[in-house]
Design an enzyme around this catalytic site. Structure first.
Site, mmCIF file in Angstrom:
data_model
loop_
_atom_site.group_PDB
_atom_site.id
_atom_site.type_symbol
_atom_site.label_atom_id
_atom_site.label_comp_id
_atom_site.label_asym_id
_atom_site.label_seq_id
_atom_site.Cartn_x
_atom_site.Cartn_y
_atom_site.Cartn_z
ATOM 1 N N ASN A 1 -3.979 26.766 -24.238
ATOM 2 C CA ASN A 1 -4.023 25.357 -24.635
ATOM 3 C C ASN A 1 -5.233 25.184 -25.554
ATOM 4 O O ASN A 1 -6.369 25.115 -25.082
ATOM 5 C CB ASN A 1 -4.149 24.500 -23.370
ATOM 6 C CG ASN A 1 -4.125 23.014 -23.663
ATOM 7 O OD1 ASN A 1 -4.162 22.603 -24.824
ATOM 8 N ND2 ASN A 1 -4.074 22.214 -22.621
ATOM 9 N N ARG B 1 0.632 25.668 -25.759
ATOM 10 C CA ARG B 1 0.909 24.233 -25.648
ATOM 11 C C ARG B 1 0.720 23.582 -27.024
ATOM 12 O O ARG B 1 -0.283 23.824 -27.694
ATOM 13 C CB ARG B 1 -0.060 23.594 -24.669
ATOM 14 C CG ARG B 1 0.135 22.114 -24.593
ATOM 15 C CD ARG B 1 -1.008 21.413 -23.930
ATOM 16 N NE ARG B 1 -0.790 19.986 -23.970
ATOM 17 C CZ ARG B 1 -1.749 19.090 -24.157
ATOM 18 N NH1 ARG B 1 -2.995 19.462 -24.306
ATOM 19 N NH2 ARG B 1 -1.474 17.807 -24.180
ATOM 20 N N HIS C 1 3.279 14.455 -22.403
ATOM 21 C CA HIS C 1 3.229 14.952 -21.013
ATOM 22 C C HIS C 1 4.591 15.470 -20.541
ATOM 23 O O HIS C 1 4.879 15.462 -19.333
ATOM 24 C CB HIS C 1 2.799 13.848 -20.017
ATOM 25 C CG HIS C 1 1.462 13.270 -20.256
ATOM 26 N ND1 HIS C 1 1.216 11.916 -20.213
ATOM 27 C CD2 HIS C 1 0.274 13.848 -20.540
ATOM 28 C CE1 HIS C 1 -0.063 11.697 -20.455
ATOM 29 N NE2 HIS C 1 -0.665 12.842 -20.665
ATOM 30 N N ARG D 1 -7.656 4.379 -24.227
ATOM 31 C CA ARG D 1 -6.605 3.932 -25.157
ATOM 32 C C ARG D 1 -6.047 2.586 -24.726
ATOM 33 O O ARG D 1 -5.860 2.340 -23.533
ATOM 34 C CB ARG D 1 -5.448 4.942 -25.192
ATOM 35 C CG ARG D 1 -5.826 6.238 -25.845
ATOM 36 C CD ARG D 1 -4.706 7.265 -25.741
ATOM 37 N NE ARG D 1 -5.232 8.523 -25.299
ATOM 38 C CZ ARG D 1 -4.523 9.499 -24.753
ATOM 39 N NH1 ARG D 1 -3.229 9.361 -24.594
ATOM 40 N NH2 ARG D 1 -5.088 10.612 -24.372
ATOM 41 N N GLU E 1 1.363 21.860 -15.493
ATOM 42 C CA GLU E 1 1.916 21.970 -16.842
ATOM 43 C C GLU E 1 1.921 23.418 -17.333
ATOM 44 O O GLU E 1 2.822 23.842 -18.041
ATOM 45 C CB GLU E 1 1.111 21.071 -17.786
ATOM 46 C CG GLU E 1 1.314 19.598 -17.444
ATOM 47 C CD GLU E 1 0.337 18.657 -18.139
ATOM 48 O OE1 GLU E 1 -0.750 18.439 -17.589
ATOM 49 O OE2 GLU E 1 0.668 18.163 -19.219
#
Ligand code: AMP
Length: 400
Positions: free
Chosen positions: A7, A90, A179, A240, A385
């Site tokens: 990642n 990823r 996600h 955010r 993940e």
């Protein structure tokens, strides 16, 4: 069969080596501050953690260090690089260029170059990460696994924005979500845990972390998700804004003299829980402040729980009911107050929490937290993940 999951961030690289026979993590770690002074290398295997400050001027050097550590005679977990059967990378954004995990080829990497401005902070880093791995392992199959991949089953009326259609055609402006690997993982885990066929289930998956998204999953396929063209949309997050009236953003920009790019930075980095509370983006800090009577911290938490509730309600409508609600990620797995607040007053939907089970939810394992008379199952499921990326890599590279 061993798969390395990578990642890559702009100045970081997270890695995990997974044994696919057992699906156990053999080793994992993090390279931080790549290309910056005081780079930091972390490696964890067999209960031992090694942390060292070592110069990492590039991702290529970082990957070399990771491979050296994995094959180290003392602390390594493999005897040579040839034991790594595949590498899964990823990737944050896919646009419509990649609708599923894709084997790394020259052509695929060309396409990656073409779409890199879809996620200017993340996708270029993934390209760098792939090239760094290819430099060390040119003959090892590698697969690009996209955060958006799980969401490509959304129907057009769910992924389209009501903008001029020519802008969809020209720029592929639409909802992509994020996600995806997490939503897929916890939906499948929920079905497995309940001993049900996923094709028969209506599941709402709530990935609530520093970034949060909620998905509606029907028969194992995503039919809607709260994030949009980018991960800025949906519920308010750590920093955010989540969903906002664009005219409000334009008004702030005009009054504060911000240009479009500055406005986007503001919406991504200075809003959400941090902006509302003025305290922190971290839910642990917010909870502590709220307990001390901080009104704005409590307001931020209330806003987050309410937005989550609204998405759950909307997705129950989209799914024509719900069988299972899943909470995952940092907040979903750990914050009992948020789970309780988000599911408060949902008896009309058949959702009823068991406060004791919710408050004493064990960490790191699947837990059921609904009341005995709840028609809907409520599960807390730790996400993974990296495992999904490793599984997709095996499948796409025909390594199974
Ligand atoms: P993630 O992005 O999934 O790593 O989630 C990170 C967020 O989870 C942090 O910013 C915290 O707000 C939240 N978090 C982690 N642990 C806890 C906890 N024990 N209680 C409440 N929130 C937590």
């Amino acid at each position: 069969m061993k798969i390395l999951v990578i990642n890559s961030g702009s100045s970081s690289l997270k890695y995990q080596l997974i044994d696919m026979e057992t699906e156990n993590v053999l080793a994992k770690g993090l390279c931080e501050r790549i290309g910056i002074e005081n780079s930091n290398f972390i490696y964890k295997a067999n209960g031992v953690t090694i942390e060292k400050q070592i110069d990492m001027p590039s991702h290529k050097v970082a990957v070399k260090l990771v491979l050296d550590q994995l094959t180290d005679p003392q602390v390594g977990v493999i005897s040579s690089m040839s034991e790594i059967d595949g590498v899964g990378h990823r990737v944050v954004a896919s646009g419509e260029a990649f609708k599923k995990p894709t084997l790394v080829t020259k052509q695929a990497m060309q396409l990656m170059e073409e779409i890199k401005d879809l996620a200017p902070l993340h996708n270029p880093a993934a390209i760098v990460g792939v090239n760094a791995c290819l430099a060390q392992m040119p003959d090892t199959p590698m697969v690009l696994v996209f955060d958006t991949g799980f969401h490509f089953t959304m129907p057009d009326y769910a992924y389209m924005y009501a903008v001029d259609y020519k802008h969809y055609e020209k720029y592929k402006i639409r909802r992509y979500g994020a996600h995806g690997t997490s939503h897929k993982f916890v939906a499948e885990e929920a079905a497995k845990y309940l001993g049900k066929d996923i094709s028969q289930l209506k599941i709402i998956t709530c990935h609530l972390g520093n970034g949060s998204s909620i998905s509606a999953v029907k028969g194992g396929k995503c039919i809607d998700t709260s994030m949009g063209f980018t991960p800025l949309a949906g519920v308010p997050m750590g920093t955010r804004s989540g969903d906002i009236d664009y005219a409000a953003a334009e008004y702030i920009a005009r009054k504060e003299g911000m240009n479009v790019s500055q406005m986007l930075t503001y919406l991504n980095k200075q809003c959400g829980m941090l902006g509302v509370s003025g305290v922190s983006s971290d839910f642990r800090d917010l909870t502590a402040a709220a307990e001390q009577g901080n009104y704005r911290a409590q307001l931020a938490l209330n806003m987050f729980a309410y937005a989550t509730k609204k998405y759950i309600g909307a997705y129950a409508a989209a799914l024509n009911g719900v069988d299972v609600i899943v909470f995952t990620a940092g907040i979903g797995e750990n914050d009992n107050n948020i789970r309780a607040a988000a599911l408060k007053d949902m008896e009309y939907l058949g959702v009823k929490l068991d406060p004791k089970a919710n408050n004493n939810c064990p960490r790191g394992t699947i837990a059921e937290i609904q009341a005995a008379d709840s028609a809907v199952k409520v599960l807390v499921i730790p996400t993974n993940e990296e495992l999904v990326i490793a599984r997709e890599t095996m499948r796409e590279a025909n390594l199974a």
